[in-house]
Design a protein around this motif. Structure first.
Motif, PDB file in Angstrom:
ATOM      1  N   LEU A  22       0.834  -1.197   0.000  1.00 16.95           N
ATOM      2  CA  LEU A  22       0.000   0.000   0.000  1.00 16.95           C
ATOM      3  C   LEU A  22       0.877   1.258   0.000  1.00 16.95           C
ATOM      4  CD1 LEU A  22      -2.774  -1.065   2.539  1.00 16.95           C
ATOM      5  CD2 LEU A  22      -2.926  -1.031   0.046  1.00 16.95           C
ATOM      6  N   SER A  23       1.988   1.212   0.741  1.00 14.73           N
ATOM      7  CA  SER A  23       2.916   2.348   0.763  1.00 14.73           C
ATOM      8  C   SER A  23       3.503   2.603  -0.622  1.00 14.73           C
ATOM      9  CB  SER A  23       4.062   2.086   1.750  1.00 14.73           C
ATOM     10  OG  SER A  23       3.555   2.009   3.051  1.00 14.73           O
ATOM     11  N   GLU A  24       3.771   1.526  -1.360  1.00 15.47           N
ATOM     12  CA  GLU A  24       4.303   1.665  -2.718  1.00 15.47           C
ATOM     13  C   GLU A  24       3.327   2.416  -3.627  1.00 15.47           C
ATOM     14  OE1 GLU A  24       5.396  -2.124  -4.358  1.00 15.47           O
ATOM     15  OE2 GLU A  24       6.889  -2.493  -2.789  1.00 15.47           O
ATOM     16  N   VAL A  25       2.041   2.184  -3.425  1.00 18.71           N
ATOM     17  CA  VAL A  25       1.027   2.871  -4.235  1.00 18.71           C
ATOM     18  C   VAL A  25       1.115   4.375  -4.010  1.00 18.71           C
ATOM     19  CG1 VAL A  25      -1.458   3.200  -4.567  1.00 18.71           C
ATOM     20  CG2 VAL A  25      -0.526   0.887  -4.367  1.00 18.71           C
ATOM     21  N   VAL A  26       1.296   4.773  -2.767  1.00 17.82           N
ATOM     22  CA  VAL A  26       1.428   6.195  -2.443  1.00 17.82           C
ATOM     23  C   VAL A  26       2.708   6.756  -3.063  1.00 17.82           C
ATOM     24  CG1 VAL A  26       1.758   7.863  -0.564  1.00 17.82           C
ATOM     25  CG2 VAL A  26       0.098   6.010  -0.313  1.00 17.82           C
ATOM     26  N   THR A  27       3.810   6.041  -2.894  1.00 17.41           N
ATOM     27  CA  THR A  27       5.111   6.498  -3.390  1.00 17.41           C
ATOM     28  C   THR A  27       5.125   6.603  -4.919  1.00 17.41           C
ATOM     29  OG1 THR A  27       6.186   5.412  -1.529  1.00 17.41           O
ATOM     30  CG2 THR A  27       7.593   6.012  -3.375  1.00 17.41           C
TER      31      THR A  27
ATOM     32  N   LYS B  79     -13.032 -15.330  -1.122  1.00 15.58           N
ATOM     33  CA  LYS B  79     -11.892 -14.876  -1.913  1.00 15.58           C
ATOM     34  C   LYS B  79     -12.099 -13.383  -2.130  1.00 15.58           C
ATOM     35  CE  LYS B  79      -9.647 -18.671  -2.972  1.00 15.58           C
ATOM     36  NZ  LYS B  79      -8.312 -18.917  -2.523  1.00 15.58           N
ATOM     37  N   ILE B  80     -11.117 -12.604  -1.744  1.00 16.75           N
ATOM     38  CA  ILE B  80     -11.233 -11.154  -1.842  1.00 16.75           C
ATOM     39  C   ILE B  80     -10.032 -10.612  -2.609  1.00 16.75           C
ATOM     40  CG2 ILE B  80     -11.281  -8.991  -0.544  1.00 16.75           C
ATOM     41  CD1 ILE B  80     -12.804 -10.495   1.632  1.00 16.75           C
ATOM     42  N   LEU B  81     -10.317  -9.762  -3.579  1.00 20.75           N
ATOM     43  CA  LEU B  81      -9.270  -9.104  -4.345  1.00 20.75           C
ATOM     44  C   LEU B  81      -9.083  -7.707  -3.760  1.00 20.75           C
ATOM     45  CD1 LEU B  81      -7.336  -8.979  -6.755  1.00 20.75           C
ATOM     46  CD2 LEU B  81      -9.267  -8.172  -8.136  1.00 20.75           C
ATOM     47  N   ILE B  82      -7.851  -7.414  -3.373  1.00 22.12           N
ATOM     48  CA  ILE B  82      -7.527  -6.107  -2.799  1.00 22.12           C
ATOM     49  C   ILE B  82      -6.830  -5.282  -3.877  1.00 22.12           C
ATOM     50  CG2 ILE B  82      -6.263  -4.871  -1.004  1.00 22.12           C
ATOM     51  CD1 ILE B  82      -6.282  -7.501   0.620  1.00 22.12           C
ATOM     52  N   ARG B  83      -7.383  -4.096  -4.120  1.00 25.39           N
ATOM     53  CA  ARG B  83      -6.772  -3.144  -5.056  1.00 25.39           C
ATOM     54  C   ARG B  83      -6.504  -1.852  -4.294  1.00 25.39           C
ATOM     55  NH1 ARG B  83     -10.932  -4.962  -8.988  1.00 25.39           N
ATOM     56  NH2 ARG B  83      -9.857  -6.082 -10.624  1.00 25.39           N
ATOM     57  N   ALA B  84      -5.503  -1.130  -4.731  1.00 29.63           N
ATOM     58  CA  ALA B  84      -5.186   0.147  -4.085  1.00 29.63           C
ATOM     59  C   ALA B  84      -4.970   1.205  -5.151  1.00 29.63           C
ATOM     60  CB  ALA B  84      -3.938   0.001  -3.220  1.00 29.63           C
ATOM     61  N   PHE B  85      -5.276   2.435  -4.777  1.00 28.65           N
ATOM     62  CA  PHE B  85      -5.123   3.559  -5.701  1.00 28.65           C
ATOM     63  C   PHE B  85      -4.704   4.792  -4.905  1.00 28.65           C
ATOM     64  CE2 PHE B  85      -9.451   2.716  -4.485  1.00 28.65           C
ATOM     65  CZ  PHE B  85      -9.927   3.929  -3.993  1.00 28.65           C
ATOM     66  N   PRO B  86      -3.865   5.621  -5.522  1.00 29.67           N
ATOM     67  CA  PRO B  86      -3.368   6.799  -4.795  1.00 29.67           C
ATOM     68  C   PRO B  86      -4.455   7.860  -4.631  1.00 29.67           C
ATOM     69  CG  PRO B  86      -2.519   6.782  -7.038  1.00 29.67           C
ATOM     70  CD  PRO B  86      -3.305   5.520  -6.862  1.00 29.67           C
ATOM     71  N   LEU B  87      -4.413   8.535  -3.505  1.00 28.71           N
ATOM     72  CA  LEU B  87      -5.317   9.652  -3.215  1.00 28.71           C
ATOM     73  C   LEU B  87      -4.465  10.888  -2.904  1.00 28.71           C
ATOM     74  CD1 LEU B  87      -7.892   7.847  -0.874  1.00 28.71           C
ATOM     75  CD2 LEU B  87      -8.259   8.547  -3.246  1.00 28.71           C
TER      76      LEU B  87
ATOM     77  N   VAL C 119      -8.279   1.919  -0.795  1.00 30.90           N
ATOM     78  CA  VAL C 119      -8.234   0.461  -0.920  1.00 30.90           C
ATOM     79  C   VAL C 119      -9.640  -0.035  -1.222  1.00 30.90           C
ATOM     80  CG1 VAL C 119      -7.681  -1.714   0.241  1.00 30.90           C
ATOM     81  CG2 VAL C 119      -6.335   0.332   0.742  1.00 30.90           C
ATOM     82  N   SER C 120      -9.734  -0.907  -2.225  1.00 31.77           N
ATOM     83  CA  SER C 120     -11.026  -1.522  -2.508  1.00 31.77           C
ATOM     84  C   SER C 120     -10.909  -3.018  -2.272  1.00 31.77           C
ATOM     85  CB  SER C 120     -11.463  -1.238  -3.950  1.00 31.77           C
ATOM     86  OG  SER C 120     -10.639  -1.913  -4.872  1.00 31.77           O
ATOM     87  N   PHE C 121     -11.988  -3.577  -1.760  1.00 28.50           N
ATOM     88  CA  PHE C 121     -12.074  -5.006  -1.511  1.00 28.50           C
ATOM     89  C   PHE C 121     -13.204  -5.538  -2.381  1.00 28.50           C
ATOM     90  CE2 PHE C 121     -10.516  -3.036   2.362  1.00 28.50           C
ATOM     91  CZ  PHE C 121      -9.435  -3.837   2.696  1.00 28.50           C
ATOM     92  N   GLU C 122     -12.891  -6.482  -3.251  1.00 26.54           N
ATOM     93  CA  GLU C 122     -13.903  -7.046  -4.145  1.00 26.54           C
ATOM     94  C   GLU C 122     -14.081  -8.521  -3.826  1.00 26.54           C
ATOM     95  OE1 GLU C 122     -14.590  -7.915  -8.895  1.00 26.54           O
ATOM     96  OE2 GLU C 122     -12.895  -6.688  -8.273  1.00 26.54           O
ATOM     97  N   ASN C 123     -15.325  -8.905  -3.569  1.00 29.47           N
ATOM     98  CA  ASN C 123     -15.629 -10.307  -3.305  1.00 29.47           C
ATOM     99  C   ASN C 123     -15.626 -11.060  -4.641  1.00 29.47           C
ATOM    100  OD1 ASN C 123     -16.584 -12.789  -2.540  1.00 29.47           O
ATOM    101  ND2 ASN C 123     -18.306 -12.006  -1.352  1.00 29.47           N
ATOM    102  N   ILE C 124     -14.610 -11.893  -4.840  1.00 26.87           N
ATOM    103  CA  ILE C 124     -14.493 -12.648  -6.086  1.00 26.87           C
ATOM    104  C   ILE C 124     -14.734 -14.142  -5.856  1.00 26.87           C
ATOM    105  CG2 ILE C 124     -13.014 -10.960  -7.241  1.00 26.87           C
ATOM    106  CD1 ILE C 124     -10.611 -12.739  -6.484  1.00 26.87           C
ATOM    107  N   THR C 125     -15.403 -14.460  -4.739  1.00 24.76           N
ATOM    108  CA  THR C 125     -15.655 -15.859  -4.395  1.00 24.76           C
ATOM    109  C   THR C 125     -16.443 -16.572  -5.490  1.00 24.76           C
ATOM    110  OG1 THR C 125     -15.733 -15.178  -2.080  1.00 24.76           O
ATOM    111  CG2 THR C 125     -16.579 -17.376  -2.590  1.00 24.76           C
TER     112      THR C 125
END
Length: 185
Positions: A40-45, A66-74, A81-87
């Protein structure tokens, strides 16, 4: 954590008010080894969105998700951070893979020559029996027409049978004669 919506509460089984102000590693200590906090820190950097990780997440009295975690800079060096249920998606992918394995097993263990062509007569799928007869690999046949594979006189007969199938919209069973190397099948 600064903010979380109701959907994330439901998906993760968390009370957002109880986890505000905590880090990802504090909220999810079971994933500390995954180094998600560092990612997550890398996304900010880097100021670049990133698919962080696909995780299995267990809730009390509920099967693993099953959860897919995505991150995006703000702005202001924050990260969203978004959490998507991909079960369901993963379950469907697994079922599709298992179905494909069963299909290919039937296809390739048949004594009959089996193939599928598109409406322009190009091979889309063939079984191993056809590969063995023609002494050609799947890659050498898929995408080709009968005219690419057989001498014209044989190709014409095959195309004539294909045309019957297309026009009648019915299955036909027919013996087709084709040359393969020094032999005729």
């Amino acid at each position: 954590l600064v903010y979380g919506n109701q959907e994330s509460e439901k998906l993760l089984g968390l009370n957002i008010n109880n986890v505000k102000g905590k880090t990802f590693d504090d909220i999810f200590p079971e994933f500390r080894e995954e180094k998600i906090g560092r990612l997550l820190s890398e996304v900010v950097t880097l100021k670049k969105s990133k698919k962080i990780k696909e995780i299995s997440y267990n809730l009390k009295n509920i099967e693993s998700r099953k959860i897919l975690i995505r991150a995006f800079p703000l702005p202001e060096n924050h990260v969203g951070v978004s959490f998507e249920n991909i079960t369901k998606t993963r379950r469907l992918q697994k079922a599709l893979k298992e179905s494909d394995i069963r299909f290919r097993s039937i296809l390739n263990n048949s004594n009959a020559v089996i193939y599928i062509k598109d409406l322009s007569g190009r091979y889309l799928l063939i079984n191993e029996k056809l590969e063995k007869i023609l002494h050609l690999s799947n890659m050498e046949i898929i995408g080709k027409s009968d005219y690419d594979i057989f001498p014209e006189e044989y190709a014409k007969e095959i195309v004539k049978n294909d045309t019957k199938v297309i026009n009648k919209q019915e299955t036909i069973i027919v013996e087709e004669i084709v040359p393969a190397g020094n032999e005729i099948y």
